[in-house]
Design an enzyme around this catalytic site. Structure first.
Site, PDB file in Angstrom:
ATOM      1  N   ASP A   1      35.865  38.575  38.163  1.00 24.99           N
ATOM      2  CA  ASP A   1      37.227  38.061  38.306  1.00 24.99           C
ATOM      3  C   ASP A   1      38.205  39.094  38.839  1.00 24.99           C
ATOM      4  OD1 ASP A   1      37.460  39.709  36.125  1.00 24.99           O
ATOM      5  OD2 ASP A   1      37.804  38.092  34.675  1.00 24.99           O
TER       6      ASP A   1
ATOM      7  N   ASP B   1      32.339  50.452  24.636  1.00 17.86           N
ATOM      8  CA  ASP B   1      33.543  49.708  24.259  1.00 17.86           C
ATOM      9  C   ASP B   1      34.161  50.354  23.021  1.00 17.86           C
ATOM     10  OD1 ASP B   1      35.517  47.827  23.948  1.00 17.86           O
ATOM     11  OD2 ASP B   1      34.179  46.301  23.099  1.00 17.86           O
TER      12      ASP B   1
ATOM     13  N   GLY C   1      32.282  43.828  46.075  1.00 19.81           N
ATOM     14  CA  GLY C   1      32.229  44.693  44.915  1.00 19.81           C
ATOM     15  C   GLY C   1      33.366  45.682  44.835  1.00 19.81           C
TER      16      GLY C   1
ATOM     17  N   ASN D   1      39.543  41.717  37.503  1.00 20.59           N
ATOM     18  CA  ASN D   1      40.637  42.128  36.614  1.00 20.59           C
ATOM     19  C   ASN D   1      40.549  43.585  36.195  1.00 20.59           C
ATOM     20  OD1 ASN D   1      38.525  42.131  34.823  1.00 20.59           O
ATOM     21  ND2 ASN D   1      39.444  40.701  33.362  1.00 20.59           N
TER      22      ASN D   1
ATOM     23  N   ILE E   1      38.885  43.159  48.158  1.00 17.05           N
ATOM     24  CA  ILE E   1      39.115  41.822  48.688  1.00 17.05           C
ATOM     25  C   ILE E   1      39.606  41.940  50.128  1.00 17.05           C
ATOM     26  CG2 ILE E   1      40.405  39.665  48.354  1.00 17.05           C
ATOM     27  CD1 ILE E   1      40.798  40.507  45.426  1.00 17.05           C
TER      28      ILE E   1
ATOM     29  N   ASP F   1      22.940  22.441  33.079  1.00 14.57           N
ATOM     30  CA  ASP F   1      22.834  21.012  32.761  1.00 14.57           C
ATOM     31  C   ASP F   1      23.576  20.734  31.454  1.00 14.57           C
ATOM     32  OD1 ASP F   1      22.096  18.368  32.501  1.00 14.57           O
ATOM     33  OD2 ASP F   1      20.047  18.818  31.844  1.00 14.57           O
TER      34      ASP F   1
ATOM     35  N   GLU G   1      28.854  19.535  37.453  1.00 12.49           N
ATOM     36  CA  GLU G   1      28.353  20.628  36.619  1.00 12.49           C
ATOM     37  C   GLU G   1      28.199  21.908  37.435  1.00 12.49           C
ATOM     38  OE1 GLU G   1      25.775  18.180  33.249  1.00 12.49           O
ATOM     39  OE2 GLU G   1      24.879  18.609  35.203  1.00 12.49           O
TER      40      GLU G   1
ATOM     41  N   ASP H   1      23.272  48.970  57.886  1.00 12.13           N
ATOM     42  CA  ASP H   1      23.317  47.736  57.098  1.00 12.13           C
ATOM     43  C   ASP H   1      23.443  46.525  58.017  1.00 12.13           C
ATOM     44  OD1 ASP H   1      23.229  46.230  54.765  1.00 12.13           O
ATOM     45  OD2 ASP H   1      25.396  46.276  54.481  1.00 12.13           O
TER      46      ASP H   1
END
Length: 520
Positions: A420, A382, A79, A422, A82, A454, A465, A193
């Site tokens: 992603d 937004d 979260g 970004n 990386i 599906d 899929e 944790d």
């Protein structure tokens, strides 16, 4: 659900009194493994990225980590940032680099947590069972923690790969884990944790050392202090944490949960959502009746019971665990544990990945009524009508709509939403991250998620899929996809039908009415 943790604080309201922030699960720091070919995407200095406070977090001048290390393949993604493999330019030595994006540290609390994590790792430096920190760096965009690379993989991965297991092996594993707990406690640290994902083997060698990592939720022990922060991961959290009054004893509870899973393959407490798991933990009723418990030694069950004692004052200490006859006295038998335990363990791990995917795809098909006010909330945030919101817009929305969204919920969105990486959150990421409100374990929502996956509507989810969906939602590498298929596809036809999908969605979380575990 296994890959979630929570972090909540008591805060002051406008009248000066104290209000409690509700328990809301958020994603932990490092999650699913990713392919070797993925390269680091360090924010370019030419791209302006807003950081709320220009002051440094670490209190020292900015340094470009790339002057000292070359960053390689991505090891994991969480979260806040990386983790990469990195090579020290001067020596060629290989390490791991955890890069935490500063724009995701939306409060002073988050910044303090990063500093505390580094301080604790430095404090525990030199301890054999603790991942060693090499150094810390900060630039305009990120804080980088360079640490020892543990190439041997996670605890459960090693156990499953071996394909055989015994109480004696479980005793050796739990001894290593409790050794870590004792080291932490003797050095004035609560980990807070402890879970299998946070134990890594130093190398792929058979005799590799098991080491603890991820001190992002850890704290220094203060004499006489009663801790109130609700932290940890749902399956492993101690009852006194949920009651917001605890001390270092919580680490023994978490280790006890790990021991329970090592012996039977599933956690001792489960329900149909995180809140339900918490209810079961507070009931503290441990099942020693179902298989394989009748064949597990009385000494092992005695230790589990003492580690999972509800009253922390009566709970066994780390030193007492290490002196227990099952650990020290050789009472743990070498007889192999039933192979179904390893099978359950694999399913438990795969279930977490599939559930995470289903939550994301379900967000696409939620009705207006089910979403309630979240669409309006997103639209209000937004402000430039771009279809995405930045962290700054999220913070502004918090200030403007305080009665609608707490700071804890915003932190949850920040850590869980940006799939992603970004730096923005789109509408479906926003909905997905708040879906714990909507009881999406119900069959109608499970069915909607299945239908979404599906694609050709033939009643089966094929490998292609599933691969497409996992990659679309930033979750999939080849190993993850193969693992989920192999564990969910119970009839071995290479596809997942609805009954298999529904069974996996409920695995490890729905308390069965009969005498069978959710994993067979």
């Amino acid at each position: 659900m296994g890959c979630f943790s929570s972090k909540h604080r008591k805060t002051q309201n406008d009248g000066g009194g104290e209000r409690s922030i509700p328990i809301i699960p958020v994603q932990t720091h490092i999650v699913d493994q990713v392919p070797d070919h993925r390269k680091p995407q360090i924010p370019s200095p030419s791209i302006p990225i807003s950081v709320r406070d220009p002051e440094t977090i670490l209190g020292k001048p900015f340094e470009d980590i790339r002057k000292f290390y070359s960053l390689g393949r991505e090891l994991g993604r969480g979260g806040l940032g990386i983790t990469y493999m990195c090579k020290e330019i001067g020596t060629g030595n290989i390490y791991a680099c955890k890069s935490i994006l500063k724009r995701k540290l939306i409060s002073e609390l988050g910044r303090e947590d990063v500093k505390t994590e580094i301080q604790i790792m430095q404090h525990l430096s030199g301890q054999p069972n603790v991942v060693e920190i090499k150094g810390s760096y900060e630039d305009r965009h990120s804080v980088h923690l360079v640490m020892e690379l543990c190439a041997g993989g996670e605890l459960f991965d090693r156990i499953i790969a071996q394909g055989h297991y015994s109480e004696r092996a479980a005793a050796g594993t739990i001894k290593s884990i409790v050794d870590v707990v004792q080291i932490c406690h003797l050095n004035g640290v609560i980990h807070r944790d402890l879970k299998p994902e946070n134990f890594l083997f130093s190398s792929k060698e058979e005799n590799a050392m098991l080491k603890v990592t991820d001190f992002g939720l850890s704290a220094f022990i203060e004499e006489g202090k009663i801790y109130k922060d609700v932290v940890g991961s749902p399956y492993y959290v101690a009852p006194e944490v949920l009651r917001q009054s605890y001390g270092k004893e919580i680490d023994i509870w978490s280790a006890g949960v790990i021991l329970y899973i090592l012996l039977c393959g599933v956690p001792p407490f489960w329900a149909d959502n995180e809140e339900g798991v918490f209810v079961e933990i507070l009931k503290c009723k441990i099942d020693f009746v179902r298989e394989p418990w009748p064949s597990i030694s009385d000494s092992a069950k005695d230790l589990v019971e003492k580690m999972l004692t509800e009253d922390p004052k009566r709970r066994i200490t780390a030193a007492q665990v290490l002196e227990h006859p099952w650990i020290k006295g050789g009472e743990a038998p070498e007889k192999p544990i039933d192979s179904t335990v390893l099978s359950r363990m694999k399913q438990f791990r795969a279930m977490n990945k599939l559930k995470k995917l289903a939550l994301k795809v379900s967000a696409v098909s939620l009705s207006e009524e089910e979403i309630k006010g979240l669409k309006t909330l997103f639209a209000n945030m937004d402000t430039n009508r771009s279809g995405t919101i930045t962290y700054e817009q999220l913070q502004t929305g918090l200030s403007r709509l305080r009665s609608r969204l707490s700071e804890t919920e915003v932190q949850q969105l920040v850590e869980a939403s940006d799939v992603d990486g970004n730096g923005t959150i789109d509408y479906y990421e926003f909905i997905s991250a708040t879906m714990h409100r909507y009881k999406l374990h119900h069959d109608e929502h499970v069915h909607k998620a299945f239908q979404h996956l599906d694609k050709d509507k033939n009643g089966h989810i094929t490998r292609d899929e599933l691969e497409s969906a996992m990659k679309e939602y930033g979750m999939g590498d080849e190993a993850s996809i193969k693992e989920v298929i192999s564990e969910v596809d119970t009839d071995n036809d290479g596809k997942i039908n609805f009954e298999e999908f529904r069974a996996m969605m409920r695995c490890g979380t729905t308390q069965p009415k009969g005498k069978q575990y959710p994993f067979h």
